[in-house]
Design an enzyme around this catalytic site. Structure first.
Site, PDB file in Angstrom:
ATOM      1  N   LEU A  98      -3.240  -0.352  -2.236  1.00 62.03           N
ATOM      2  CA  LEU A  98      -4.080  -1.195  -3.071  1.00 62.03           C
ATOM      3  C   LEU A  98      -3.443  -2.574  -3.134  1.00 62.03           C
ATOM      4  O   LEU A  98      -2.217  -2.692  -3.173  1.00 62.03           O
ATOM      5  CB  LEU A  98      -4.208  -0.627  -4.483  1.00 62.03           C
ATOM      6  CG  LEU A  98      -4.857   0.761  -4.636  1.00 62.03           C
ATOM      7  CD1 LEU A  98      -4.834   1.180  -6.101  1.00 62.03           C
ATOM      8  CD2 LEU A  98      -6.287   0.746  -4.115  1.00 62.03           C
ATOM      9  N   ASP A  99      -4.251  -3.611  -3.158  1.00 60.80           N
ATOM     10  CA  ASP A  99      -3.714  -4.948  -3.301  1.00 60.80           C
ATOM     11  C   ASP A  99      -2.998  -5.086  -4.637  1.00 60.80           C
ATOM     12  O   ASP A  99      -3.266  -4.340  -5.588  1.00 60.80           O
ATOM     13  CB  ASP A  99      -4.844  -5.980  -3.231  1.00 60.80           C
ATOM     14  CG  ASP A  99      -5.569  -5.961  -1.892  1.00 60.80           C
ATOM     15  OD1 ASP A  99      -4.906  -5.639  -0.885  1.00 60.80           O
ATOM     16  OD2 ASP A  99      -6.771  -6.245  -1.869  1.00 60.80           O
ATOM     17  N   LYS A 100      -2.115  -6.069  -4.724  1.00 65.16           N
ATOM     18  CA  LYS A 100      -1.320  -6.284  -5.938  1.00 65.16           C
ATOM     19  C   LYS A 100      -2.198  -6.318  -7.188  1.00 65.16           C
ATOM     20  O   LYS A 100      -1.886  -5.670  -8.191  1.00 65.16           O
ATOM     21  CB  LYS A 100      -0.527  -7.583  -5.807  1.00 65.16           C
ATOM     22  CG  LYS A 100       0.232  -7.973  -7.071  1.00 65.16           C
ATOM     23  CD  LYS A 100       0.894  -9.338  -6.930  1.00 65.16           C
ATOM     24  CE  LYS A 100       1.550  -9.761  -8.236  1.00 65.16           C
ATOM     25  NZ  LYS A 100       2.136 -11.123  -8.141  1.00 65.16           N
ATOM     26  N   ARG A 111     -13.240  -6.859  -0.482  1.00 67.14           N
ATOM     27  CA  ARG A 111     -13.234  -8.288  -0.806  1.00 67.14           C
ATOM     28  C   ARG A 111     -13.821  -9.111   0.342  1.00 67.14           C
ATOM     29  O   ARG A 111     -14.611 -10.029   0.129  1.00 67.14           O
ATOM     30  CB  ARG A 111     -11.812  -8.731  -1.140  1.00 67.14           C
ATOM     31  CG  ARG A 111     -11.239  -8.014  -2.356  1.00 67.14           C
ATOM     32  CD  ARG A 111      -9.729  -8.146  -2.433  1.00 67.14           C
ATOM     33  NE  ARG A 111      -9.321  -9.535  -2.592  1.00 67.14           N
ATOM     34  CZ  ARG A 111      -8.049  -9.933  -2.479  1.00 67.14           C
ATOM     35  NH1 ARG A 111      -7.094  -9.056  -2.177  1.00 67.14           N
ATOM     36  NH2 ARG A 111      -7.746 -11.209  -2.649  1.00 67.14           N
TER      37      ARG A 111
END
Length: 320
Positions: A146-148, A247
């Site tokens: 998962l992205d930050k 995104r």
């Protein structure tokens, strides 16, 4: 098929399927569920640890259906990442895997600028040295990420068997990953699919983009949960798992994620300090015992507050 482990490493025998025909050898290995990145696959090929139909080959070789690929994956190198006793929100754990609910702001694995304080540092402290090296140096046990600033559910392998099984299940789309997100604009169809390849942005190399050439197949299914005057609350289900996929795909169709600092808009972020993207549901078959596992995570308070304001008709109050 994986063979026995030897001092040289674990031997794997793979057969190229019809749908994989035309794939480069290094890309094929990276997607084969062996826990290898593309650069690691290229290194194995350069070290003559990979054969195609009994012959060494170049990383750029285009495979055809029925070819037999053999690879010897050496034991992982010692991991130069320190264990840190950081808090973990554990949803489920057994001897083979662990499911976490990651808060926003936490980096999954060490990278330039984030040598410590990551999820991997915390996992090493929680699981002990047995986790080291699973899946390769610097990313022990990580089969998806998962992205930050994306919150939510993440599964991590604690054993080699789980690593192989989970990687394989993700590759053949047998792991359900559903995200909740808020997008700019009003999406007309209740259900839609974005099917567009993703690769490195041709100019801004730190970004991903939908590209015509050298992109990897990417497919995101979108389901409208609620519509507001200028926003749409969505559920996005990943069929593939490319970097920044949701995104990038939402930005590509003109409906970027609210609060996204890279692919979104600078205005109209409803006061959010991060992107409105949350991994809300995760389900898969346990790679060792065959048990069906399913987990859900509620929206974190910052995202829930924004949604509540929209439902109350207050979306203009936080807009510039």
């Amino acid at each position: 098929m994986s063979g026995p482990s030897t001092p040289e490493g674990t031997r794997h025998v793979l057969t190229v399927r019809p749908e994989e025909a035309g794939t480069r050898l290094d890309v094929f290995l990276a997607a084969a569920g062996l826990g290898l990145s593309r650069s690691q696959a290229q290194r194995l090929i350069a070290e003559d640890r990979v054969t195609v139909n009994g012959q060494t080959a170049k990383a750029s070789l285009r495979l055809t259906a029925g070819m037999e690929v053999r690879a010897v994956v050496p034991p992982p190198l010692p991991l130069a990442v320190e264990a840190e006793p950081l808090p973990l929100n554990i949803v489920y754990e057994d001897e083979h895997l662990i499911v976490l609910d990651k808060p926003a702001g936490v980096v999954v694995h060490p990278a330039p600028g984030h040598a410590g304080g990551t999820l991997v540092n915390a996992l090493l402290a929680h699981c002990g040295p047995g986790l080291k090296g699973i899946g390769g140096v610097l990313r022990p046990g990580i089969v998806h990420r998962l992205d930050k600033d994306t919150s939510g559910l993440l599964v991590v392998a604690k054993s080699e068997a789980a690593q192989r099984g989970l990687s394989s299940a993700i590759k053949v789309h047998e792991v359900e990953r559903a995200y909740l997100c808020l997008a700019f604009g009003v999406l007309a169809p209740d259900v839609s699919t974005v099917d567009a390849p993703i690769g490195r942005h041709p100019v801004q190399r730190k970004k991903m983009a939908v590209v015509e050439h050298n992109g990897r197949p990417a497919r995101t299914h979108l389901y409208v949960r609620e519509r507001f005057s200028r926003y749409t609350f969505l559920e996005a289900r990943l069929e593939t798992g490319r970097t920044h996929q949701i995104r990038v795909h939402l930005a590509f169709i003109g409906h970027p994620v609210v609060g996204d600092p890279v692919y979104g808009r600078r205005q109209g972020n409803l006061g959010l300090k991060r992107q409105f993207l949350h991994a809300a549901r995760l389900s898969f078959v346990h790679p060792v015992n065959g048990k069906e596992l399913a987990f859900t995570s509620p929206l974190p308070s910052d995202l829930a507050a924004v949604l509540a304001a929209l439902r109350a008709g207050k979306e203009d109050e936080k807009n510039p």
